[in-house]
Design a protein around this motif. Structure first.
Motif, PDB file in Angstrom:
ATOM      1  N   LYS A  37      54.100  28.647  43.673  1.00  0.00           N
ATOM      2  CA  LYS A  37      53.815  28.278  45.066  1.00  0.00           C
ATOM      3  C   LYS A  37      54.548  29.203  46.031  1.00  0.00           C
ATOM      4  CE  LYS A  37      53.757  24.322  48.151  1.00  0.00           C
ATOM      5  NZ  LYS A  37      54.025  22.895  48.295  1.00  0.00           N
ATOM      6  N   THR A  38      55.815  29.464  45.759  1.00  0.00           N
ATOM      7  CA  THR A  38      56.609  30.360  46.599  1.00  0.00           C
ATOM      8  C   THR A  38      56.047  31.776  46.567  1.00  0.00           C
ATOM      9  OG1 THR A  38      58.585  29.013  46.209  1.00  0.00           O
ATOM     10  CG2 THR A  38      58.944  31.258  46.988  1.00  0.00           C
ATOM     11  N   ALA A  39      55.702  32.240  45.363  1.00  0.00           N
ATOM     12  CA  ALA A  39      55.161  33.602  45.219  1.00  0.00           C
ATOM     13  C   ALA A  39      53.805  33.733  45.908  1.00  0.00           C
ATOM     14  CB  ALA A  39      55.051  33.967  43.746  1.00  0.00           C
ATOM     15  N   ALA A  40      52.995  32.675  45.864  1.00  0.00           N
ATOM     16  CA  ALA A  40      51.686  32.720  46.534  1.00  0.00           C
ATOM     17  C   ALA A  40      51.861  32.858  48.036  1.00  0.00           C
ATOM     18  CB  ALA A  40      50.884  31.467  46.196  1.00  0.00           C
ATOM     19  N   ALA A  41      52.879  32.208  48.583  1.00  0.00           N
ATOM     20  CA  ALA A  41      53.144  32.306  50.023  1.00  0.00           C
ATOM     21  C   ALA A  41      53.608  33.706  50.414  1.00  0.00           C
ATOM     22  CB  ALA A  41      54.182  31.263  50.434  1.00  0.00           C
ATOM     23  N   ARG A  42      54.196  34.431  49.469  1.00  0.00           N
ATOM     24  CA  ARG A  42      54.709  35.787  49.732  1.00  0.00           C
ATOM     25  C   ARG A  42      53.823  36.873  49.132  1.00  0.00           C
ATOM     26  NH1 ARG A  42      60.757  34.267  47.780  1.00  0.00           N
ATOM     27  NH2 ARG A  42      61.280  32.898  49.509  1.00  0.00           N
ATOM     28  N   LYS A  43      52.639  36.496  48.714  1.00  0.00           N
ATOM     29  CA  LYS A  43      51.738  37.424  48.023  1.00  0.00           C
ATOM     30  C   LYS A  43      51.520  38.719  48.799  1.00  0.00           C
ATOM     31  CE  LYS A  43      47.021  37.590  46.266  1.00  0.00           C
ATOM     32  NZ  LYS A  43      45.764  36.830  46.154  1.00  0.00           N
ATOM     33  N   ALA A  44      51.349  38.625  50.096  1.00  0.00           N
ATOM     34  CA  ALA A  44      51.064  39.812  50.909  1.00  0.00           C
ATOM     35  C   ALA A  44      52.227  40.793  50.933  1.00  0.00           C
ATOM     36  CB  ALA A  44      50.703  39.393  52.333  1.00  0.00           C
ATOM     37  N   THR A  45      53.442  40.295  50.848  1.00  0.00           N
ATOM     38  CA  THR A  45      54.616  41.166  50.921  1.00  0.00           C
ATOM     39  C   THR A  45      55.263  41.440  49.564  1.00  0.00           C
ATOM     40  OG1 THR A  45      56.044  39.273  51.393  1.00  0.00           O
ATOM     41  CG2 THR A  45      55.146  40.484  53.280  1.00  0.00           C
ATOM     42  N   ASP A  46      54.920  40.622  48.552  1.00  0.00           N
ATOM     43  CA  ASP A  46      55.507  40.802  47.225  1.00  0.00           C
ATOM     44  C   ASP A  46      54.457  40.482  46.163  1.00  0.00           C
ATOM     45  OD1 ASP A  46      57.146  41.108  45.013  1.00  0.00           O
ATOM     46  OD2 ASP A  46      58.295  39.270  45.371  1.00  0.00           O
ATOM     47  N   PHE A  47      53.471  41.364  46.067  1.00  0.00           N
ATOM     48  CA  PHE A  47      52.381  41.136  45.124  1.00  0.00           C
ATOM     49  C   PHE A  47      52.889  41.139  43.680  1.00  0.00           C
ATOM     50  CE2 PHE A  47      48.617  42.363  42.614  1.00  0.00           C
ATOM     51  CZ  PHE A  47      47.793  41.306  42.959  1.00  0.00           C
ATOM     52  N   ALA A  48      53.851  41.995  43.373  1.00  0.00           N
ATOM     53  CA  ALA A  48      54.402  42.047  42.014  1.00  0.00           C
ATOM     54  C   ALA A  48      55.050  40.708  41.643  1.00  0.00           C
ATOM     55  CB  ALA A  48      55.416  43.183  41.891  1.00  0.00           C
ATOM     56  N   ASN A 100      41.040  38.743  42.835  1.00  0.00           N
ATOM     57  CA  ASN A 100      40.811  38.330  44.225  1.00  0.00           C
ATOM     58  C   ASN A 100      39.466  37.609  44.401  1.00  0.00           C
ATOM     59  OD1 ASN A 100      42.162  38.115  46.622  1.00  0.00           O
ATOM     60  ND2 ASN A 100      41.201  39.915  47.526  1.00  0.00           N
ATOM     61  N   LYS A 101      39.039  36.883  43.356  1.00  0.00           N
ATOM     62  CA  LYS A 101      37.783  36.141  43.387  1.00  0.00           C
ATOM     63  C   LYS A 101      38.020  34.636  43.486  1.00  0.00           C
ATOM     64  CE  LYS A 101      35.520  39.655  40.629  1.00  0.00           C
ATOM     65  NZ  LYS A 101      35.014  40.009  39.322  1.00  0.00           N
ATOM     66  N   ALA A 102      39.286  34.226  43.485  1.00  0.00           N
ATOM     67  CA  ALA A 102      39.628  32.802  43.547  1.00  0.00           C
ATOM     68  C   ALA A 102      41.029  32.660  44.120  1.00  0.00           C
ATOM     69  CB  ALA A 102      39.560  32.176  42.158  1.00  0.00           C
ATOM     70  N   THR A 103      41.343  31.443  44.538  1.00  0.00           N
ATOM     71  CA  THR A 103      42.684  31.168  45.073  1.00  0.00           C
ATOM     72  C   THR A 103      43.558  30.526  44.002  1.00  0.00           C
ATOM     73  OG1 THR A 103      42.150  28.947  45.849  1.00  0.00           O
ATOM     74  CG2 THR A 103      41.694  30.792  47.370  1.00  0.00           C
ATOM     75  N   VAL A 104      44.826  30.506  44.253  1.00  0.00           N
ATOM     76  CA  VAL A 104      45.786  29.955  43.313  1.00  0.00           C
ATOM     77  C   VAL A 104      45.875  28.419  43.410  1.00  0.00           C
ATOM     78  CG1 VAL A 104      47.835  30.109  44.790  1.00  0.00           C
ATOM     79  CG2 VAL A 104      48.070  30.432  42.328  1.00  0.00           C
ATOM     80  N   LEU A 107      45.296  26.038  40.408  1.00  0.00           N
ATOM     81  CA  LEU A 107      46.356  26.100  39.399  1.00  0.00           C
ATOM     82  C   LEU A 107      47.547  25.243  39.815  1.00  0.00           C
ATOM     83  CD1 LEU A 107      46.229  29.928  38.628  1.00  0.00           C
ATOM     84  CD2 LEU A 107      45.115  28.055  37.364  1.00  0.00           C
ATOM     85  N   LEU A 108      47.886  25.308  41.085  1.00  0.00           N
ATOM     86  CA  LEU A 108      48.984  24.480  41.595  1.00  0.00           C
ATOM     87  C   LEU A 108      48.628  23.001  41.509  1.00  0.00           C
ATOM     88  CD1 LEU A 108      49.941  26.628  44.715  1.00  0.00           C
ATOM     89  CD2 LEU A 108      51.282  26.368  42.597  1.00  0.00           C
ATOM     90  N   GLU A 109      47.379  22.658  41.831  1.00  0.00           N
ATOM     91  CA  GLU A 109      46.943  21.262  41.762  1.00  0.00           C
ATOM     92  C   GLU A 109      47.004  20.720  40.336  1.00  0.00           C
ATOM     93  OE1 GLU A 109      43.084  21.065  43.607  1.00  0.00           O
ATOM     94  OE2 GLU A 109      43.874  21.771  45.525  1.00  0.00           O
ATOM     95  N   ILE A 110      46.596  21.530  39.381  1.00  0.00           N
ATOM     96  CA  ILE A 110      46.652  21.115  37.972  1.00  0.00           C
ATOM     97  C   ILE A 110      48.099  20.853  37.566  1.00  0.00           C
ATOM     98  CG2 ILE A 110      46.388  21.954  35.597  1.00  0.00           C
ATOM     99  CD1 ILE A 110      43.806  23.367  36.596  1.00  0.00           C
ATOM    100  N   ASN A 111      48.975  21.787  37.887  1.00  0.00           N
ATOM    101  CA  ASN A 111      50.384  21.614  37.525  1.00  0.00           C
ATOM    102  C   ASN A 111      50.968  20.367  38.167  1.00  0.00           C
ATOM    103  OD1 ASN A 111      50.012  24.042  36.218  1.00  0.00           O
ATOM    104  ND2 ASN A 111      51.742  25.065  37.181  1.00  0.00           N
TER     105      ASN A 111
END
Length: 124
Positions: A37-48, A100-104, A107-111
């Motif tokens: 969740k944290t990484a998804a929020a920072r995806k634009a600045t920290d894709f790795a 880039n064909k789906a959102t994360v 996956l978060l909802e399942i977890n």
């Protein structure tokens, strides 16, 4: 370090509550979900970092799939099949997220749904 500090640490470690396998699963899924969740929020600045968190989530579900595929697993067959299906979905959906064909979010909802189920089983 003083003798009192050493003694306190020794007793504090032995007084720690006993962890059940379910507690360990809950904490692992919770930790990985938080990272994703944290990484998804920072995806634009920290894709790795996002890719790494997505990989950790895939690895988690791969471990869960391997566990439920084991004939010694004590979970009911229906639940084992659903967990295995979710692992397959996670693998496929993660590839779509990377392309880039789906959102994360799914996956978060399942977890989170799994965490709610584990929490109920733990009695919290």
């Amino acid at each position: 370090m003083t003798p009192q500090t050493l003694a306190h640490r020794a007793y504090a470690q032995s007084a720690a509550p006993t962890r059940t396998p379910r507690d360990t699963e809950y904490e692992a899924i919770s930790r990985i979900t938080h990272r994703l969740k944290t990484a998804a929020a920072r995806k634009a600045t920290d894709f790795a970092g996002f890719v790494q968190a997505l990989h950790e989530n895939r690895r988690l579900w791969s471990v869960l799939a391997t566990d439920v595929a084991n004939s010694d697993n004590a979970l009911p067959n229906n639940l084992r099949a659903r967990i295995f299906y979710l692992a397959e979905f996670t693998e496929q959906h993660s590839s779509q997220v990377l392309g880039n064909k789906a959102t994360v979010e799914p996956l978060l909802e399942i977890n989170m749904a799994v965490l709610r189920g584990l929490r109920q089983m733990r009695g919290n």
